[in-house]
Design a protein around this motif. Structure first.
Motif, PDB file in Angstrom:
ATOM      1  N   UNK A 167       0.821  -1.210   0.000  1.00 21.70           N
ATOM      2  CA  UNK A 167       0.000   0.000   0.000  1.00 21.70           C
ATOM      3  C   UNK A 167       0.864   1.273   0.000  1.00 21.70           C
ATOM      4  N   UNK A 168       0.704   2.072  -1.061  1.00 23.19           N
ATOM      5  CA  UNK A 168       1.370   3.362  -1.152  1.00 23.19           C
ATOM      6  C   UNK A 168       2.825   3.338  -1.577  1.00 23.19           C
ATOM      7  N   UNK A 169       3.423   2.157  -1.729  1.00 22.56           N
ATOM      8  CA  UNK A 169       4.833   2.107  -2.127  1.00 22.56           C
ATOM      9  C   UNK A 169       5.000   2.522  -3.589  1.00 22.56           C
ATOM     10  N   UNK A 170       6.024   3.324  -3.848  1.00 19.19           N
ATOM     11  CA  UNK A 170       6.331   3.732  -5.219  1.00 19.19           C
ATOM     12  C   UNK A 170       7.237   2.669  -5.835  1.00 19.19           C
ATOM     13  N   UNK A 171       6.705   1.933  -6.801  1.00 25.08           N
ATOM     14  CA  UNK A 171       7.427   0.819  -7.412  1.00 25.08           C
ATOM     15  C   UNK A 171       7.758   1.141  -8.863  1.00 25.08           C
ATOM     16  N   UNK A 172       9.034   1.077  -9.204  1.00 24.91           N
ATOM     17  CA  UNK A 172       9.439   1.291 -10.588  1.00 24.91           C
ATOM     18  C   UNK A 172       8.972   0.111 -11.429  1.00 24.91           C
ATOM     19  N   UNK A 173       8.341   0.410 -12.579  1.00 24.25           N
ATOM     20  CA  UNK A 173       7.931  -0.619 -13.520  1.00 24.25           C
ATOM     21  C   UNK A 173       8.345  -0.204 -14.925  1.00 24.25           C
ATOM     22  N   UNK A 174       8.399  -1.176 -15.828  1.00 22.89           N
ATOM     23  CA  UNK A 174       8.702  -0.886 -17.229  1.00 22.89           C
ATOM     24  C   UNK A 174       7.478  -0.246 -17.876  1.00 22.89           C
TER      25      UNK A 174
ATOM     26  N   UNK B 245       0.237  -3.504 -10.338  1.00 24.39           N
ATOM     27  CA  UNK B 245       0.672  -2.897  -9.074  1.00 24.39           C
ATOM     28  C   UNK B 245      -0.376  -1.956  -8.504  1.00 24.39           C
ATOM     29  N   UNK B 246      -1.198  -1.380  -9.350  1.00 24.15           N
ATOM     30  CA  UNK B 246      -2.317  -0.585  -8.850  1.00 24.15           C
ATOM     31  C   UNK B 246      -3.310  -1.479  -8.117  1.00 24.15           C
ATOM     32  N   UNK B 247      -3.567  -2.675  -8.665  1.00 24.09           N
ATOM     33  CA  UNK B 247      -4.470  -3.627  -8.022  1.00 24.09           C
ATOM     34  C   UNK B 247      -3.946  -4.058  -6.656  1.00 24.09           C
ATOM     35  N   UNK B 248      -2.645  -4.021  -6.475  1.00 18.51           N
ATOM     36  CA  UNK B 248      -2.030  -4.413  -5.210  1.00 18.51           C
ATOM     37  C   UNK B 248      -1.869  -3.234  -4.247  1.00 18.51           C
ATOM     38  N   UNK B 249      -2.347  -2.070  -4.639  1.00 15.76           N
ATOM     39  CA  UNK B 249      -2.307  -0.911  -3.748  1.00 15.76           C
ATOM     40  C   UNK B 249      -1.052  -0.078  -3.834  1.00 15.76           C
ATOM     41  N   UNK B 250      -0.140  -0.449  -4.730  1.00 17.58           N
ATOM     42  CA  UNK B 250       1.110   0.303  -4.867  1.00 17.58           C
ATOM     43  C   UNK B 250       0.916   1.486  -5.816  1.00 17.58           C
ATOM     44  N   UNK B 251       1.957   2.311  -5.918  1.00 15.26           N
ATOM     45  CA  UNK B 251       1.979   3.435  -6.839  1.00 15.26           C
ATOM     46  C   UNK B 251       3.036   3.145  -7.905  1.00 15.26           C
ATOM     47  N   UNK B 252       2.652   2.504  -9.024  1.00 18.17           N
ATOM     48  CA  UNK B 252       3.638   2.148 -10.048  1.00 18.17           C
ATOM     49  C   UNK B 252       4.137   3.369 -10.804  1.00 18.17           C
ATOM     50  N   UNK B 253       5.445   3.436 -11.008  1.00 19.12           N
ATOM     51  CA  UNK B 253       6.061   4.557 -11.710  1.00 19.12           C
ATOM     52  C   UNK B 253       6.874   4.006 -12.882  1.00 19.12           C
ATOM     53  N   UNK B 254       6.477   4.387 -14.084  1.00 19.73           N
ATOM     54  CA  UNK B 254       7.171   3.917 -15.288  1.00 19.73           C
ATOM     55  C   UNK B 254       8.533   4.595 -15.396  1.00 19.73           C
ATOM     56  N   UNK B 255       9.561   3.782 -15.676  1.00 16.88           N
ATOM     57  CA  UNK B 255      10.916   4.322 -15.708  1.00 16.88           C
ATOM     58  C   UNK B 255      11.813   3.390 -16.516  1.00 16.88           C
ATOM     59  N   UNK B 256      12.711   3.936 -17.297  1.00 16.89           N
ATOM     60  CA  UNK B 256      13.668   3.118 -18.041  1.00 16.89           C
ATOM     61  C   UNK B 256      14.655   2.482 -17.077  1.00 16.89           C
TER      62      UNK B 256
ATOM     63  N   UNK C 275      10.846   0.907  -4.579  1.00 15.04           N
ATOM     64  CA  UNK C 275      11.163  -0.467  -4.925  1.00 15.04           C
ATOM     65  C   UNK C 275      11.131  -0.717  -6.415  1.00 15.04           C
ATOM     66  N   UNK C 276      11.412  -1.952  -6.786  1.00 21.55           N
ATOM     67  CA  UNK C 276      11.459  -2.352  -8.183  1.00 21.55           C
ATOM     68  C   UNK C 276      11.234  -3.861  -8.262  1.00 21.55           C
ATOM     69  N   UNK C 277      11.031  -4.370  -9.461  1.00 24.72           N
ATOM     70  CA  UNK C 277      10.878  -5.812  -9.647  1.00 24.72           C
ATOM     71  C   UNK C 277      11.744  -6.247 -10.825  1.00 24.72           C
ATOM     72  N   UNK C 278      12.513  -7.314 -10.599  1.00 26.63           N
ATOM     73  CA  UNK C 278      13.431  -7.818 -11.616  1.00 26.63           C
ATOM     74  C   UNK C 278      13.853  -9.237 -11.248  1.00 26.63           C
ATOM     75  N   UNK C 279      14.387  -9.980 -12.209  1.00 26.68           N
ATOM     76  CA  UNK C 279      14.905 -11.309 -11.882  1.00 26.68           C
ATOM     77  C   UNK C 279      16.094 -11.238 -10.928  1.00 26.68           C
ATOM     78  N   UNK C 280      16.377 -12.353 -10.264  1.00 24.57           N
ATOM     79  CA  UNK C 280      17.505 -12.402  -9.329  1.00 24.57           C
ATOM     80  C   UNK C 280      18.819 -12.042 -10.012  1.00 24.57           C
ATOM     81  N   UNK C 281      18.975 -12.453 -11.275  1.00 25.29           N
ATOM     82  CA  UNK C 281      20.237 -12.167 -11.966  1.00 25.29           C
ATOM     83  C   UNK C 281      20.479 -10.670 -12.066  1.00 25.29           C
TER      84      UNK C 281
END
Length: 336
Positions: free
Chosen positions: A169-176, A185-196, A211-217
């Motif tokens: 809830x309310x977390x700003x998450x970087x997304x593609x 991420x909106x459905x999960x209550x976050x604040x998605x922010x598009x960013x390269x 925060x952000x989301x990406x593979x472990x590698x």
């Protein structure tokens, strides 16, 4: 006559040399290959492996020059597909996420919590749904050759452990730059922010995003933890296959032998990279934990809570992706 022949000889030599030079250049050819990540990452290594195999098997007559960090599209990874389609890029090892704005069917892999494990991913890419996806790519003006893998994407943040939807809830998450990611991420209550990708680590460091989301590698090699990302949740919410592909005009200009070489090299490089990516995950996770990152793994009930929270996303995006494709993927995963 002798004098005339003497005068003609230099011209004949020049013409012959020019013809030989043109012939040599017609035989040797270099193709540009775009990737978003460098060879420090498995993604970039996949492209380099493809290039090495093509050069070796063609005897250097056909070569691939890899341009990492999306430099052929000025860092805008979502423009890669369009650039390849138009001929500005000859080939690419690209992400289903980054190409999804031009090929909606690729959003299949971004449906949240749709493919639970690598066996499911393999069933889809190797099944009827995978063939349908490749047909969709070709119909949009690019020739797909083989699959690779960026991996399941995990969630990190600088604020707190996340093991239930309310924690977002309310977390700003970087997304593609994909509307599906925005909706998830909106459905999960976050604040998605598009960013390269190029802008992501600085934004994490300054706290412009949480925060952000990406593979472990990616998390491991890019040392995302150094940007204050102290919390990592393993939730496997979506997978990001890679695709080896070529501009159709380039493909059409190649001989049958060159096409076979290029495709088989792509398939071998893809299989090699998929195996490597998966084999390295336990070691990467151990290294991340050793650097002090708090890792949260969801139990079945926690995982189901995220599945339920994102069901409206499936309802909205199924028709956009194509219900027939979604059902084909389900059948592939069930072994039907």
């Amino acid at each position: 006559m002798t004098t005339t022949r003497s005068l003609l000889r230099p011209a004949v030599v020049l013409v012959t040399t020019a013809i030989m030079t043109v012939s040599l250049f017609a035989q040797a050819r270099e193709l540009s290959v775009s990737t978003v990540l460098s060879d420090a990452f498995p993604w970039g290594q996949a492209a380099e492996k493809w290039a090495d195999l093509v050069k070796e098997r063609s005897g250097g007559e056909l070569t691939l020059r890899v341009y990492p960090n999306a430099q052929l599209v000025n860092g805008d990874q979502t423009r890669e597909f369009s650039a390849m389609r138009s001929g500005l890029i000859d080939a690419a090892v690209g992400s289903t996420i980054n190409w999804s704005p031009q090929v909606p069917e690729l959003n299949l892999f971004s449906l949240p919590f749709f493919m639970p494990d690598v066996e499911a991913v393999d069933a889809v890419t190797g099944g009827a749904a995978g063939t349908m996806v490749f047909d969709a790519i070709e119909s949009r003006g690019v020739m797909p050759l083989a699959w690779g893998e960026n991996g399941f994407r995990q969630l990190s943040n600088s604020r707190r452990p996340i093991d239930e939807p309310d924690d977002l809830e309310g977390l700003k998450i970087r997304v593609v730059g994909s509307p599906l990611f925005q909706d998830t991420f909106t459905a999960l209550g976050a604040n998605p922010i598009q960013m390269s990708w190029a802008d992501t680590k600085p934004a994490l460091t300054t706290g412009a995003v949480d925060g952000q989301e990406n593979p472990l590698s990616v998390f491991d090699v890019a040392r995302i933890d150094q940007a204050g990302q102290d919390h990592l949740t393993l939730w496997n919410y979506m997978n990001d296959p890679l695709i080896f592909a070529v501009n159709p005009q380039v493909w059409g200009s190649l001989s049958d032998e060159e096409r076979t070489l290029l495709r088989e090299a792509a398939e071998e490089a893809g299989a090699w990279e998929i195996a490597m990516t998966r084999e390295q995950e336990p070691e990467r996770l151990a290294a991340i934990k050793a650097r002090g990152v708090t890792v949260t793994e969801l139990d079945e009930a926690q995982h189901e809570a995220f599945v339920e929270a994102t069901e409206p996303v499936h309802d909205e995006w199924g028709p956009r992706i194509g219900e027939a494709l979604v059902e084909a993927a389900r059948a592939d995963m069930q072994g039907e």
